[in-house]
Each structure stands twice: as structure tokens, then as C-alpha cells.
Design a protein around this motif. Structure first.
Motif, short mmCIF file in Angstrom:
data_model
loop_
_atom_site.label_atom_id
_atom_site.label_comp_id
_atom_site.label_asym_id
_atom_site.label_seq_id
_atom_site.Cartn_x
_atom_site.Cartn_y
_atom_site.Cartn_z
N LYS A 51 35.01 -25.72 5.36
CA LYS A 51 34.16 -26.94 5.80
C LYS A 51 33.00 -26.96 4.55
CE LYS A 51 32.97 -26.07 10.04
NZ LYS A 51 32.24 -25.60 11.00
N ASN A 52 32.30 -25.83 4.06
CA ASN A 52 31.10 -26.21 3.35
C ASN A 52 31.41 -25.34 2.01
OD1 ASN A 52 29.71 -27.56 5.27
ND2 ASN A 52 29.49 -25.46 6.29
N PRO A 53 32.25 -25.53 1.08
CA PRO A 53 32.52 -24.88 -0.08
C PRO A 53 31.22 -24.79 -0.90
CG PRO A 53 33.73 -26.88 -0.26
CD PRO A 53 33.19 -26.99 1.28
N ALA A 54 30.68 -23.90 -1.39
CA ALA A 54 29.47 -23.94 -2.09
C ALA A 54 29.45 -23.76 -3.35
CB ALA A 54 28.43 -22.70 -1.41
N HIS A 55 30.38 -22.79 -3.86
CA HIS A 55 30.27 -22.47 -5.41
C HIS A 55 31.19 -23.67 -6.30
CE1 HIS A 55 30.96 -20.42 -9.26
NE2 HIS A 55 29.87 -19.65 -8.90
N PRO A 56 30.90 -24.01 -7.14
CA PRO A 56 31.42 -25.25 -7.98
C PRO A 56 33.06 -24.66 -8.41
CG PRO A 56 29.30 -25.00 -9.08
CD PRO A 56 29.56 -23.78 -8.00
N TYR A 57 33.06 -23.44 -8.66
CA TYR A 57 34.58 -23.03 -8.90
C TYR A 57 35.42 -22.92 -7.47
CZ TYR A 57 38.57 -19.78 -10.05
OH TYR A 57 39.78 -19.60 -10.30
N THR A 58 34.86 -22.79 -6.45
CA THR A 58 35.60 -23.04 -5.15
C THR A 58 35.82 -24.50 -4.81
OG1 THR A 58 34.22 -21.24 -4.32
CG2 THR A 58 35.55 -22.68 -2.81
N LEU A 59 34.89 -25.35 -5.29
CA LEU A 59 35.25 -26.90 -5.11
C LEU A 59 36.19 -27.30 -5.93
CD1 LEU A 59 31.54 -28.08 -5.25
CD2 LEU A 59 32.95 -28.22 -3.42
N GLY A 60 36.31 -26.81 -7.16
CA GLY A 60 37.40 -27.01 -8.21
C GLY A 60 38.79 -26.50 -7.77
N LEU A 61 38.81 -25.32 -7.27
CA LEU A 61 39.80 -24.89 -6.62
C LEU A 61 40.60 -25.90 -5.44
CD1 LEU A 61 39.76 -20.94 -6.05
CD2 LEU A 61 41.06 -22.34 -7.78
N LEU A 62 39.53 -26.10 -4.67
CA LEU A 62 40.04 -27.04 -3.58
C LEU A 62 40.46 -28.54 -4.09
CD1 LEU A 62 37.38 -25.99 -0.94
CD2 LEU A 62 39.79 -25.41 -0.88
N GLU A 63 39.75 -28.84 -5.16
CA GLU A 63 40.16 -30.03 -5.55
C GLU A 63 41.53 -29.99 -6.38
OE1 GLU A 63 37.77 -33.02 -7.21
OE2 GLU A 63 37.17 -32.57 -5.16
N CYS A 64 42.00 -28.91 -6.70
CA CYS A 64 43.30 -28.48 -7.33
C CYS A 64 44.63 -28.76 -6.39
CB CYS A 64 43.60 -27.42 -8.06
SG CYS A 64 42.69 -27.17 -9.44
N LEU A 65 44.08 -28.75 -5.10
CA LEU A 65 45.09 -28.84 -4.21
C LEU A 65 45.92 -30.38 -3.94
CD1 LEU A 65 44.12 -26.39 -1.20
CD2 LEU A 65 45.81 -25.98 -2.81
N PRO A 66 47.09 -30.41 -3.77
CA PRO A 66 47.45 -31.67 -3.59
C PRO A 66 47.39 -32.22 -2.21
CG PRO A 66 49.27 -30.17 -4.09
CD PRO A 66 47.92 -29.64 -4.27
N ARG A 67 47.00 -33.20 -1.77
CA ARG A 67 46.83 -33.55 -0.25
C ARG A 67 47.84 -34.67 -0.10
NH1 ARG A 67 41.60 -33.13 -1.58
NH2 ARG A 67 40.82 -31.31 -0.87
N LEU A 68 48.65 -34.48 1.00
CA LEU A 68 49.47 -35.38 1.53
C LEU A 68 48.75 -36.77 1.95
CD1 LEU A 68 52.33 -33.31 3.14
CD2 LEU A 68 52.27 -34.68 0.92
N SER A 69 47.64 -36.56 2.71
CA SER A 69 46.84 -37.27 3.45
C SER A 69 46.29 -38.47 2.50
CB SER A 69 45.84 -37.14 4.15
OG SER A 69 44.93 -35.95 3.58
#
Lengths: 336, 306
Positions: free
Chosen positions: A253-271
């Protein structure tokens, strides 16, 4: 001790404090883990996420006491089941290993000894930790195989690893790890080497085991998706340090660290719009031989500031139970 | 298994036949003959001798006669032995002498080699490892006759601890056994060291550690069984060669074994003895290789004998 569990649900099964591990190589000291702290409550599952070389595997090897030369724990403490593990002799540690804490590995194709039957290898664990006869241990092995839904367990126990498929081998590894009913199961990238449908089956199995036993699980992966399926808490590691730690819900819900944000951005999303390209994190991993003075992620961080390059960020508590090691939070908390 | 053995025996017979044929014609193509080197014999005597041993007939006919006798198990008369001993008799009496010595040497080589190699692997890049590597390099580089002479000079002549002529008491076995065993021991040490180093880094060793298995049990049960295959491969032909005796060692320590006859039969062009010893060694090697293949299948279930 076991009957205390219910009265104290928050009891910590594993507590790692300020753990540092270095590999003393001819090229110099590789600081693989630098001051890492985390804990795991009984019956819960913790996910450790990070890219290769982030120190996630090395820290659980230290927890198991199977760190190989030239790797050494150079600081910090490891408490498991109220035992200060680093004070144990190897012979005492060995009695806990495989019994109270056990581990499964990334590549089931190579993790089983090719020259012994699967049943023999499971029975070996039972024999090493309980006073029993070889016959009873073999029966236990068959029961173990049945528990992880291997069909024809009697026949399968007499077969060799090369007669098992990859998914079946990983099931066999899990059954071996569970044969002494451990309090903690460490799974080091248990699905990385498997194909996708088998991955899902193994994850289902781990979920089921977690529901049916009061076993704590540490799941190491670089796949954020698996974490949400099983874990309550998650820590994000980078360059031998913990970047962010929180409950899985909070982190998504609230990723705070820029690295975490980066990791989540890496995930492909079907939606999302299918035309949208994936965003990789630019740059390359940290050189652990000469780790940077400041935040290890700073050179790759899109929000990097001057202070990040020269000073290690402290671990800010953003919310109760949600920590993030990033200088950004100082200014955010200052504003609040 | 029965089908496997049957096939192997058939192919062994074919191999043996080829060896016999090549050896037979090769040996006759060497210049000179069994009577050329002896003290001056008159032409008529030589002629009579050649008739006696069937050497006056055309070569192809001699070959046929030899094969026919061989099938009956008759290896012929040794030409060089003055008492007219049969080749069968020589092998029957001399082989046990060499085999006893060789058997001891193989056991010693295996024991020393496995111990040195395992310690070196466990103490990788530490003092013990370097010491073992030094000794084993020496053992491989120094030829057997130098090793034997040095031991003989040191323990036999200078210190006078051990007798060095013949095999008359159990103590007499020490020097020749050690001389014979040193090279294979060093070779085995290097083999087991490198394969153990490889095996100890395998994932299943990590698994065994994670299971809480005792250290020596990991080494013996999990590592050794996987690491021993190259040694088994090497051991097959080695056993055959060592059992039939070594010319060098038997010469140095004056041991009346079969090894001496291998070389002597060639220099004296003792055709039946050359054939007999060669066939004997070939059969032994073929047999040992068969044994190795069967042991392979027992050690590693992935290797199925077919």
C-alpha cells in the motif's frame, strides 16, 4: 515450552540483531551483510526480497550455521527459539539443524544426493535427530512423502532422485525438511528453478503447510509476487543491508523506500496498459569489496541527494512496524 | 545383468582374439629369433630346435597351430627355459609370487592414497594440502627404479634394518610393497583430492549439512561415494598391472615373480612365453574392466549396466 505459544502469540522465534557477515577472500574482505536486523514471530512467515548479492541467502545460511569458508559472522547476534546461536558449539548447533530449523534450496535437481534413494535421505534426517530404528525411520520417510502429496509414497521412497521430476524433487526436499517437524522452515528461492505451473503447486503446498502447522517460515525470493501469497511480513535487502521492512499489506500500500518502489515498478501488471514498457532499475549492484560510504542504493536511486552519497541513512520508523532506511524520510518527518 | 555379462564375454573374446593376432605377428616381425642370441649353435642343431618348436613351418600355419593349442588351454613350451618348462607352469608358479606382493601394494596404495587425498581436500589450501601435493608430485615424478634403489640403499644398505633380497620373511615385503605402492598412492591421492573438492562444493553436501548430519558421516556417506568413481576407474587396469608384477621392482629386490618374464621373454624372443604373458595380462585387464563396470553400477545407480 510449546504450550506457551497460545498465551504469547507475539513470541519471537528468530531474532537477528545487527548481523554482519564477511567473506575473507584473497581479493579482500567482501562485506556481504552489514548490520542487518530482523525478527520472525512464531507461526508467521517472513519474506526476504532482494537481488542477487544482496546478502539474503548469506544471512539465513548464518542462521542455519552452514556458512561456508571463507564466510564468517563478524558481528551481531542470532537468537533462535531463545537460544543464542552464535554461542553454540558446532556439535550443539548440529542437533538443532535439521530438527528445529530446516531448509530447502533453490535447485532441487542438485540438492539431493544422486546415489541414495529419496527415502534413505529422508530417513537419514530422522535417524540423525531421533532415537529410532532404521525401519521406523523408513516408515517415517514414507509418511513424510505422503504429507507433501507425492503419489505412491512407498514406491517413491525406494527410487533415486534421478527418477523424480523437478517439482517432485522439491516436494521431496520439503518433506525431508519437515520430517522432524521443525519450528522453522527456511526456503531459499524454492521456486526459482522450477517452471511456472510447478511453482504454483509448490507455493500452494507451502501455504497449506503453514496453515496446518505452527511452523515459522522464512521465504527468500526475488519474486515479489510469491511474498504476498504466503508472508505476513517482508524485508527488502540491498547491498547487504535492509532497505525497508513492513507487513506485506503495508508495503504494497505504502512503499516508502525508492528501491522498493523500483522493485514494484519492475513487476509486469496485467491490468495496466499493455503498451507500457517495464521499468528496470538502472545501474549495477554494489561492489561489496568496497561498499559505498553512504546509502548502498544511492548511485542507482532516482531520488538521490547529496547526503545519501556520504552518510548511511538511519532506519526511520515511518509507521509502527514499518521501517525504511532512506534520508528522504527525515525531511518528510520534519515536515509532519 | 545376465544379458550384460553374456554380451561382455562375447566382446571380450573378440578383443582377446585381436590382441592375440596382433601380438603374434608383431612378435615374429622383430628381427632375430630365440636361437640367434645363444652360444654358437651349429646349423643342424638350430634346424632341429626349430622343428621341435614348430618354427620351421610357414608363419600362418604356426598361427593356426597356436590358436588350436590355445583353445585347449595349452600355452606351449617356453623356449628359453633350459628345463623345458611349459608357459602354463611358469605362470602358475610365478604369478602367485607377484600377485601376493601386488595385492599388498594395491591395498597400501589405496589406504595411503585415500587418506592423503581426503586430508588434503578437507584442509584445502592449508599446510596439509600443500604437503600432500608436494609428496604426490614427487611420487609421480620419481621413477620406480630410483625409488626402489633409494629405499634399498637407505633401509637395506646404510641402516641395515631390512633384508632386500627375495621374499623370505614377512618383513621382506616392506620395501618392494612400498616401492610398488608409492606411485599409485600418489596418483590416487591426487584423484580423490580433486574429485572430493568438486563433490564437497555440491548442493547435496550443503543439504546434508543443513540436515544436521555429522561431519565424518557427510564425508564418508555423502561425499566419498560420489568422489570415488575416478579412483575405481583407475584401479581396474592398475590392479591387473600390479598383480602380474613389475620388472623393475622384481629386479631390484631379486623377487622370482612373473614381472621379470614379461621383459625377459621379449629380449630372448621366447615366442610362446611372450604370447602367454601377454594373453594372461590381457585377460586380467579385460576382467578388471568388467568388474569396474559392475562396481560403477553399484556405486552410482544412474549408471545402469546394459
Amino acid at each position: 515450552m510449546d504450550n506457551l505459544n497460545n498465551s504469547n502469540a507475539d513470541k519471537k522465534l528468530v531474532e537477528i540483531k545487527d548481523l554482519s557477515i564477511s567473506f575473507f577472500t584473497p581479493a579482500g574482505e567482501v562485506k556481504a551483510v552489514r548490520g542487518v536486523s530482523w525478527s520472525l514471530r512464531e507461526g508467521e512467515a517472513l519474506g526476504i526480497v532482494g537481488e542477487s548479492g544482496s546478502g539474503k541467502s548469506v544471512s539465513v545460511y548464518a542462521l542455519m550455521g552452514i556458512l561456508q569458508n571463507p564466510g564468517k559472522v563478524i558481528g551481531g547476534s542470532i537468537t533462535f527459539n531463545n537460544i543464542d546461536m552464535l554461542k553454540l558449539k558446532e556439535s550443539q548447533w548440529r542437533l538443532i539443524r535439521g530438527k528445529d530449523m530446516s531448509m530447502i534450496f533453490q535447485d532441487p535437481m542438485t540438492s539431493l544426493n544422486p546415489v541414495y534413494t529419496v527415502g534413505n535421505q529422508i530417513a537419514e534426517t530422522v535417524l540423525a535427530h531421533t532415537r529410532t530404528t532404521a525401519q521406523k525411520a523408513n516408515k517415517e520417510a514414507v509418511k513424510s512423502l505422503a504429507r507433501v502429496h507425492i503419489p505412491n509414497p512407498e514406491r517413491r521412497a525406494r527410487q533415486y532422485p534421478f527418477e523424480f521430476s523437478g517439482g517432485m524433487r522439491q516436494r521431496a526436499m520439503i518433506s525431508m525438511a519437515l520430517s522432524c517437524e521443525p519450528k522453522l522452515l527456511i526456503a531459499d528461492e524454492p521456486t526459482t528453478a522450477l517452471d511456472v505451473t510447478i511453482q504454483a503447486q509448490i507455493i500452494e503446498l507451502l501455504k497449506e503447510l503453514k496453515k496446518n502447522t505452527n511452523m515459522g517460515i522464512i521465504l527468500i525470493t526475488h519474486d515479489m509476487g510469491i511474498i504476498t501469497d504466503i508472508c505476513e511480513d517482508v524485508i527488502i535487502m540491498y547491498g547487504g543491508q535492509v532497505m525497508e521492512s513492513a507487513s506485506v499489506k503495508e508495503l504494497y500500500k505504502n512503499p516508502a523506500h525508492p528501491y522498493t518502489l523500483g522493485l514494484l515498478e519492475c513487476l509486469p501488471r496485467l491490468s495496466s496498459d499493455s503498451d507500457e514498457p517495464l521499468k528496470p532499475i538502472e545501474g549495477s549492484p554494489v561492489d561489496l569489496l568496497n561498499p559505498p560510504k553512504g546509502c548502498p542504493f544511492a548511485p542507482r536511486c532516482f531520488k538521490c541527494m547529496k547526503i545519501c552519497l556520504n552518510n548511511q541513512p538511519p532506519n526511520f520508523e515511518i509507521k509502527p512496524g514499518h521501517h525504511s532506511a532512506c534520508w528522504l524520510h527525515q525531511y518528510q518527518s520534519g515536515r509532519d | 545383468m545376465a544379458a550384460f555379462l553374456f554380451k561382455r564375454v562375447l566382446s571380450s573374446i573378440a578383443t582377446l582374439f585381436i590382441i592375440i593376432t596382433i601380438t603374434f605377428f608383431l612378435m615374429h616381425s622383430i628381427p632375430g629369433g630365440p636361437f640367434a642370441t645363444n652360444e654358437k649353435l651349429s646349423q643342424s642343431v638350430i634346424k632341429a630346435m626349430e622343428v621341435k618348436y614348430g618354427l620351421d613351418k610357414p608363419l600362418i600355419q604356426q598361427y593356426g597351430v597356436y590358436l588350436k593349442n590355445l583353445i585347449r588351454g595349452d600355452l606351449g613350451l617356453s623356449i628359453a627355459s633350459k628345463e623345458g618348462k611349459t608357459v602354463n607352469y611358469i605362470i602358475k608358479t610365478k604369478f602367485p609370487v607377484s600377485a601376493r606382493l601386488g595385492g599388498l601394494a594395491i591395498m597400501l596404495a589405496l589406504l595411503l592414497g585415500l587418506l592423503m587425498g581426503s586430508f588434503a581436500a578437507l584442509q584445502h589450501e592449508k599446510f596439509v594440502d600443500r604437503l600432500v601435493m608436494f609428496i604426490s608430485t614427487l611420487g609421480i615424478a620419481v621413477p620406480g627404479f630410483i625409488m626402489g634403489m633409494l629405499l634399498l640403499l637407505l633401509f637395506g644398505v646404510s641402516l641395515r634394518w631390512l633384508n632386500f633380497i627375495g621374499l623370505n620373511s614377512p618383513l621382506d615385503y616392506i620395501l618392494p610393497t612400498f616401492t610398488l605402492a608409492f606411485y599409485p598412492a600418489c596418483f590416487i591421492a591426487r584423484l580423490i583430492r580433486s574429485s572430493l573438492l568438486d563433490v564437497l562444493g555440491q548442493d547435496y553436501i550443503r543439504t546434508a549439512r543443513a540436515k544436521g548430519i555429522k561431519g565424518y558421516s557427510i564425508l564418508i556417506k555423502h561425499a566419498m561415494r560420489n568422489a570415488i568413481l575416478p579412483v575405481v576407474t583407475y584401479l581396474g587396469p592398475l590392479i591387473a598391472y600390479v598383480l602380474v608384477g613389475s620388472f623393475v621392482v622384481e629386479r631390484i629386490f631379486s623377487i622370482p615373480g612373473l614381472g621379470l618374464f614379461f621383459v625377459q621373454s621379449i629380449t630372448s624372443r621366447d615366442y610362446p612365453l611372450i604370447m602367454g604373458t601377454t594373453i594372461f595380462l590381457a585377460v586380467l585387464i579385460i576382467f578388471m574392466n568388467l568388474v569396474v563396470d559392475i562396481i560403477y553400477g553399484i556405486i552410482d545407480p544412474r549408471i545402469k549396466v546394459k
